[in-house]
Design a protein around this motif. Structure first.
Motif, PDB file in Angstrom:
ATOM      1  N   SER A   1       0.427  -1.032   0.007  1.00  0.00           N
ATOM      2  CA  SER A   1       0.223   0.042   0.031  1.00  0.00           C
ATOM      3  C   SER A   1       0.938   1.418   0.349  1.00  0.00           C
ATOM      4  N   ARG A   2       2.370   0.943   0.550  1.00  0.00           N
ATOM      5  CA  ARG A   2       3.003   2.724   0.515  1.00  0.00           C
ATOM      6  C   ARG A   2       4.164   2.219  -0.371  1.00  0.00           C
ATOM      7  N   VAL A   3       3.908   0.694  -0.690  1.00  0.00           N
ATOM      8  CA  VAL A   3       5.446   0.930  -1.139  1.00  0.00           C
ATOM      9  C   VAL A   3       6.440   2.108  -2.056  1.00  0.00           C
ATOM     10  N   LEU A   4       5.474   2.324  -2.625  1.00  0.00           N
ATOM     11  CA  LEU A   4       5.932   3.489  -3.806  1.00  0.00           C
ATOM     12  C   LEU A   4       6.889   4.809  -2.906  1.00  0.00           C
ATOM     13  N   GLU A   5       6.413   5.291  -2.128  1.00  0.00           N
ATOM     14  CA  GLU A   5       6.164   6.066  -1.007  1.00  0.00           C
ATOM     15  C   GLU A   5       7.903   5.743  -0.383  1.00  0.00           C
ATOM     16  N   GLU A   6       7.373   4.734   0.228  1.00  0.00           N
ATOM     17  CA  GLU A   6       8.608   3.926   1.152  1.00  0.00           C
ATOM     18  C   GLU A   6      10.432   4.245  -0.100  1.00  0.00           C
ATOM     19  N   VAL A   7       9.912   3.777  -0.808  1.00  0.00           N
ATOM     20  CA  VAL A   7      11.247   3.145  -2.342  1.00  0.00           C
ATOM     21  C   VAL A   7      11.575   4.612  -2.416  1.00  0.00           C
ATOM     22  N   HIS A   8      10.674   5.829  -2.596  1.00  0.00           N
ATOM     23  CA  HIS A   8      11.165   7.336  -2.592  1.00  0.00           C
ATOM     24  C   HIS A   8      11.759   7.718  -1.627  1.00  0.00           C
ATOM     25  N   ASP A   9      10.828   7.540  -0.319  1.00  0.00           N
ATOM     26  CA  ASP A   9      12.040   8.085   0.748  1.00  0.00           C
ATOM     27  C   ASP A   9      13.218   8.297   1.001  1.00  0.00           C
ATOM     28  N   LEU A  10      13.034   6.394   0.983  1.00  0.00           N
ATOM     29  CA  LEU A  10      14.247   5.385   1.624  1.00  0.00           C
ATOM     30  C   LEU A  10      15.639   5.044   1.103  1.00  0.00           C
ATOM     31  N   GLN A  11      14.922   5.193  -0.989  1.00  0.00           N
ATOM     32  CA  GLN A  11      16.426   4.873  -1.629  1.00  0.00           C
ATOM     33  C   GLN A  11      17.184   4.060  -1.042  1.00  0.00           C
ATOM     34  N   PRO A  12      16.230   2.679  -1.079  1.00  0.00           N
ATOM     35  CA  PRO A  12      16.830   1.117  -1.563  1.00  0.00           C
ATOM     36  C   PRO A  12      17.620   1.210  -2.298  1.00  0.00           C
ATOM     37  N   ASP A  13      18.897  -0.072  -2.153  1.00  0.00           N
ATOM     38  CA  ASP A  13      19.498  -0.263  -3.774  1.00  0.00           C
ATOM     39  C   ASP A  13      18.550  -1.551  -4.424  1.00  0.00           C
ATOM     40  N   LEU A  14      17.516  -2.851  -3.761  1.00  0.00           N
ATOM     41  CA  LEU A  14      17.225  -3.221  -4.204  1.00  0.00           C
ATOM     42  C   LEU A  14      15.937  -3.940  -2.676  1.00  0.00           C
ATOM     43  N   ALA A  15      14.893  -4.070  -4.005  1.00  0.00           N
ATOM     44  CA  ALA A  15      12.831  -4.500  -3.032  1.00  0.00           C
ATOM     45  C   ALA A  15      13.222  -5.801  -3.793  1.00  0.00           C
ATOM     46  N   ILE A  16      12.964  -6.345  -2.567  1.00  0.00           N
ATOM     47  CA  ILE A  16      12.625  -7.966  -2.481  1.00  0.00           C
ATOM     48  C   ILE A  16      10.838  -7.748  -2.619  1.00  0.00           C
ATOM     49  N   VAL A  17      10.448  -8.636  -3.063  1.00  0.00           N
ATOM     50  CA  VAL A  17       8.976  -8.395  -3.147  1.00  0.00           C
ATOM     51  C   VAL A  17       7.962  -9.569  -3.490  1.00  0.00           C
ATOM     52  N   ASP A  18       6.928 -10.149  -2.573  1.00  0.00           N
ATOM     53  CA  ASP A  18       6.184 -11.156  -3.180  1.00  0.00           C
ATOM     54  C   ASP A  18       5.033 -10.623  -3.914  1.00  0.00           C
ATOM     55  N   VAL A  19       4.938 -12.216  -4.648  1.00  0.00           N
ATOM     56  CA  VAL A  19       3.796 -11.588  -5.931  1.00  0.00           C
ATOM     57  C   VAL A  19       2.222 -11.490  -4.720  1.00  0.00           C
ATOM     58  N   ARG A  20       1.592 -12.269  -4.346  1.00  0.00           N
ATOM     59  CA  ARG A  20       0.041 -11.889  -3.884  1.00  0.00           C
ATOM     60  C   ARG A  20       0.490 -11.454  -2.710  1.00  0.00           C
ATOM     61  N   LEU A  21       0.028 -10.185  -1.889  1.00  0.00           N
ATOM     62  CA  LEU A  21       0.059  -9.362  -0.953  1.00  0.00           C
ATOM     63  C   LEU A  21      -1.415  -8.807  -0.759  1.00  0.00           C
ATOM     64  N   PRO A  22      -1.784  -8.855   0.448  1.00  0.00           N
ATOM     65  CA  PRO A  22      -3.139  -8.256   0.762  1.00  0.00           C
ATOM     66  C   PRO A  22      -3.498  -6.943  -0.031  1.00  0.00           C
ATOM     67  N   PRO A  23      -4.578  -6.788  -0.189  1.00  0.00           N
ATOM     68  CA  PRO A  23      -5.989  -6.936   0.399  1.00  0.00           C
ATOM     69  C   PRO A  23      -6.150  -8.342  -0.669  1.00  0.00           C
ATOM     70  N   SER A  24      -6.000  -9.037  -1.049  1.00  0.00           N
ATOM     71  CA  SER A  24      -6.514  -9.691  -2.533  1.00  0.00           C
ATOM     72  C   SER A  24      -5.718 -10.941  -2.520  1.00  0.00           C
ATOM     73  N   PHE A  25      -4.745 -11.048  -2.553  1.00  0.00           N
ATOM     74  CA  PHE A  25      -4.314 -12.161  -2.239  1.00  0.00           C
ATOM     75  C   PHE A  25      -3.607 -11.993  -3.856  1.00  0.00           C
ATOM     76  N   THR A  26      -3.181 -12.347  -5.139  1.00  0.00           N
ATOM     77  CA  THR A  26      -3.223 -12.202  -6.427  1.00  0.00           C
ATOM     78  C   THR A  26      -2.339 -11.225  -6.940  1.00  0.00           C
ATOM     79  N   ASP A  27      -2.438 -10.255  -7.537  1.00  0.00           N
ATOM     80  CA  ASP A  27      -1.111 -10.347  -8.260  1.00  0.00           C
ATOM     81  C   ASP A  27      -0.492  -8.310  -7.609  1.00  0.00           C
ATOM     82  N   GLU A  28      -0.844  -8.154  -6.217  1.00  0.00           N
ATOM     83  CA  GLU A  28      -0.947  -6.718  -6.004  1.00  0.00           C
ATOM     84  C   GLU A  28       1.359  -6.614  -5.852  1.00  0.00           C
ATOM     85  N   GLY A  29       0.928  -7.426  -5.341  1.00  0.00           N
ATOM     86  CA  GLY A  29       2.827  -7.322  -5.233  1.00  0.00           C
ATOM     87  C   GLY A  29       4.079  -7.567  -6.873  1.00  0.00           C
ATOM     88  N   ILE A  30       3.446  -8.467  -7.617  1.00  0.00           N
ATOM     89  CA  ILE A  30       4.450  -8.133  -8.597  1.00  0.00           C
ATOM     90  C   ILE A  30       3.262  -6.509  -9.974  1.00  0.00           C
TER      91      ILE A  30
END
Length: 232
Positions: free
Chosen positions: A35-64
């Motif tokens: 839900s806030r990943v775009l903002e967190e990446v913008h603020d924190l400037q990580p080198d790598l993001a590790i992301v699961d495919v199926r995340l809340p709320p629907s557990f379908t394809d939010e992650g990818i």
């Protein structure tokens, strides 16, 4: 390396945090959803993001879809999709996007911690790292493509190893053939797929997989895009 994690399973999320910290990496955030990943990446400037495919709320394809949006927001960001599933609808789009390094590994097939950490290091160095099963499903998805049908069984094996980020030397050792033979196979692959050959492994992988999925329907991306109706 500064790493951001998006994983809904608290046990796996905390396990990754501990594993990466013990390996000398800095986990700048560990999120339960996108839900806030775009903002967190913008603020924190990580080198790598590790992301699961199926995340809340629907557990379908939010992650990818979030991974796709991250690469659109910051093309230099390296992204590792780490999941139990191959989400074919978006996987080729993710791999084919220009920008930073990308990986797609299946959780159930990672049986060695050292291999996992080495994969992360390869991604940091700019490699494209794909689980063989991901490659196999993408190839199967486009198996009716006339150009893909031109490839021999050995050329398909070479193509799969290229997509895993293997060098020509590594491919020769795995297939028990000379490097010269590997180079000939690669030349033939690019000729049959009507793709220009170059010396950059990532470009080769991206070009091939982009071609494989070239005729598939384009889907909306981003955490707010419409769901595709898949069930968990």
């Amino acid at each position: 390396m500064r790493i951001l994690i998006v994983e809904d399973s608290v046990l796996l999320r905390e396990g990754l945090v501990r594993l990466l910290a013990d390996a000398g990496h800095e986990v700048v955030a560990a999120l339960p959803d996108a839900s806030r990943v775009l903002e967190e990446v913008h603020d924190l400037q990580p080198d790598l993001a590790i992301v699961d495919v199926r995340l809340p709320p629907s557990f379908t394809d939010e992650g990818i879809r979030a991974a796709l949006a991250l690469r659109q927001q910051d093309p230099s960001l390296a992204v590792l999709v780490f999941s139990q599933y191959v989400e074919e609808r978006y996987a080729s789009d993710l791999i084919a996007q220009p920008g930073g390094a990308v990986g797609y590994l299946l959780k159930d097939r990672v049986t060695d911690v050292t291999d996992f950490l080495e994969s992360i290091e390869r991604i940091r160095q700019g490699a494209t790292v794909l689980d063989p099963e991901v490659v196999a499903q993408l190839l199967t998805r486009r198996s009716r493509d006339e150009k893909m049908l031109r490839l021999t069984e050995r050329e398909r094996a070479v193509l799969s190893l290229i997509a895993e980020g293997k060098s020509n030397g590594a491919i020769s050792r795995l297939l028990f053939v000379s490097e010269g033979a590997v180079e000939k196979h690669i030349t033939s692959i690019f000729q049959k797929l009507d793709l220009e050959q170059d010396e950059h492994g990532n470009r080769r992988v991206l070009a091939v997989l982009a071609h494989i999925d070239a005729t598939s329907p384009q889907a909306p991306v981003g955490p707010g895009a419409q769901q595709n109706g898949m069930t968990r």
